[in-house]
Design an enzyme around this catalytic site. Structure first.
Site, PDB file in Angstrom:
ATOM      1  N   GLY A  21      72.819  38.605  45.754  1.00 18.26           N
ATOM      2  CA  GLY A  21      72.462  39.631  44.779  1.00 18.26           C
ATOM      3  C   GLY A  21      71.129  40.246  45.119  1.00 18.26           C
ATOM      4  O   GLY A  21      70.586  40.064  46.214  1.00 18.26           O
ATOM      5  N   GLY A  23      67.230  41.893  43.167  1.00 24.80           N
ATOM      6  CA  GLY A  23      66.383  42.016  41.985  1.00 24.80           C
ATOM      7  C   GLY A  23      65.439  43.183  42.151  1.00 24.80           C
ATOM      8  O   GLY A  23      65.660  44.069  42.969  1.00 24.80           O
ATOM      9  N   GLY A  24      64.375  43.179  41.376  1.00 23.74           N
ATOM     10  CA  GLY A  24      63.431  44.282  41.423  1.00 23.74           C
ATOM     11  C   GLY A  24      62.601  44.319  42.685  1.00 23.74           C
ATOM     12  O   GLY A  24      62.079  45.374  43.068  1.00 23.74           O
ATOM     13  N   MET A  25      62.480  43.154  43.358  1.00 22.17           N
ATOM     14  CA  MET A  25      61.603  43.081  44.524  1.00 22.17           C
ATOM     15  C   MET A  25      62.317  42.689  45.804  1.00 22.17           C
ATOM     16  O   MET A  25      61.762  42.906  46.888  1.00 22.17           O
ATOM     17  CB  MET A  25      60.490  42.056  44.263  1.00 22.17           C
ATOM     18  N   ALA A  26      63.502  42.123  45.726  1.00 22.96           N
ATOM     19  CA  ALA A  26      64.076  41.527  46.924  1.00 22.96           C
ATOM     20  C   ALA A  26      65.593  41.405  46.846  1.00 22.96           C
ATOM     21  O   ALA A  26      66.180  41.421  45.766  1.00 22.96           O
ATOM     22  CB  ALA A  26      63.470  40.139  47.132  1.00 22.96           C
ATOM     23  N   VAL A  28      68.723  38.748  47.855  1.00 24.10           N
ATOM     24  CA  VAL A  28      68.852  37.295  47.969  1.00 24.10           C
ATOM     25  C   VAL A  28      70.150  36.960  48.693  1.00 24.10           C
ATOM     26  O   VAL A  28      71.214  37.496  48.374  1.00 24.10           O
ATOM     27  CB  VAL A  28      68.835  36.611  46.583  1.00 24.10           C
ATOM     28  N   LYS A  43      65.246  34.770  49.927  1.00 28.27           N
ATOM     29  CA  LYS A  43      64.827  35.990  49.233  1.00 28.27           C
ATOM     30  C   LYS A  43      64.030  36.855  50.202  1.00 28.27           C
ATOM     31  O   LYS A  43      62.975  36.439  50.682  1.00 28.27           O
ATOM     32  CB  LYS A  43      63.989  35.634  48.003  1.00 28.27           C
ATOM     33  N   ASP A 137      58.040  36.046  33.916  1.00 22.80           N
ATOM     34  CA  ASP A 137      59.287  36.814  33.957  1.00 22.80           C
ATOM     35  C   ASP A 137      60.475  35.942  33.552  1.00 22.80           C
ATOM     36  O   ASP A 137      61.516  35.955  34.196  1.00 22.80           O
ATOM     37  CB  ASP A 137      59.493  37.392  35.366  1.00 22.80           C
TER      38      ASP A 137
END
Length: 252
Positions: A21, A23-26, A28, A43, A137
């Site tokens: 999947g 996310g906001g930064m990376a 995975v 990640k 977070d």
């Protein structure tokens, strides 16, 4: 960053098996650590972040800090490094699902089940706080649950590295709904900010929805600061009064 193909070798050590999947930064990936013969979650930072030296330094520092957290309820960090113009973290791979996926599929959880998950999250967070690490977070996307119902919290401390990106459209939307009011206002945070976010997660487990929602992250943040949540029992009438009091206390 284009998706990395299966069997790609990262940093001469990690063989990519599949994409898990993003996310906001990376992004995975699930990968095999060829040195130790185990699966890891890898990640990889988006390249736009890898080009920001200050961001990378925060990312490294926070990864090192989080790597010191050895607890049954916290996803372990094994390694970090640089590869192909970006940076990565190798983490413990958990065979399971995120709490967000479970809520979307099943809707409101029975109070006993929600309490069990919340207690496991709290134990992990308490351990981190005692070691000077604030998560920043906490959200269902960062809570993994295996087939035996064991909870693992991931991304400890990494959110601080992305603090400067909090206003970026899209990257914050999944997080804004769980941010404490002080975070939404850009103020310093402490352990209470994580407790607020856990209150939101418990609210969502009990009701199947978040207490504050809107079309934009900014509007959500404004609601966090200025509005009171609708009591959970007004959404799902089976929520016990004592448990509702805990949720609302966490969100005060």
């Amino acid at each position: 960053m284009a998706s990395i193909q299966r069997d790609t070798i990262i940093d001469g050590r990690y063989r990519v098996l599949k994409r898990l999947g993003s996310g906001g930064m990376a992004d995975v990936y699930c990968a095999e650590d060829q040195q130790l013969g185990r699966r890891v979650a890898l990640k990889l930072l988006y390249r736009r972040f890898a080009e920001d030296e200050q961001f990378v330094e925060r990312f490294r520092r926070e990864a090192s800090s989080a790597a010191g957290l050895q607890h049954a309820g916290i996803v372990g960090i094994f390694d970090r490094g640089e590869w192909d113009g970006t940076y990565y973290i190798a983490m413990e791979f958990i065979e399971g699902r995120t709490l967000k996926e479970i809520i979307r599929e099943r809707g409101p959880a029975p109070p006993e089940a929600a309490i069990d998950v919340a207690l496991q999250i709290l134990r992990a967070v308490r351990f981190a706080h005692r070691h000077g690490v604030i998560h920043r977070d906490i959200k269902p996307h960062n809570v993994l649950i295996d087939a035996d119902g064991r909870v693992k919290v991931t991304d400890f401390g990494i959110a601080r590295a992305g603090a400067s990106e909090m206003t970026e459209t899209g990257s914050i939307m999944g997080t804004a709904q769980y941010l404490s009011p002080e975070q939404a206002q850009g103020q310093p945070v402490d352990a209470r900010s994580d407790l607020y976010s856990i209150g939101i997660v418990l609210y969502e487990m009990l009701t199947g929805r978040v207490p504050f929602d809107a079309e934009s992250a900014v509007t959500v943040a404004l609601k966090q600061v200025s509005e009171l949540p609708l009591p959970p029992s007004e959404v799902v009438d089976s929520v016990p009064p004592a448990l509702e009091a805990v949720v609302l206390r966490a969100m005060e």
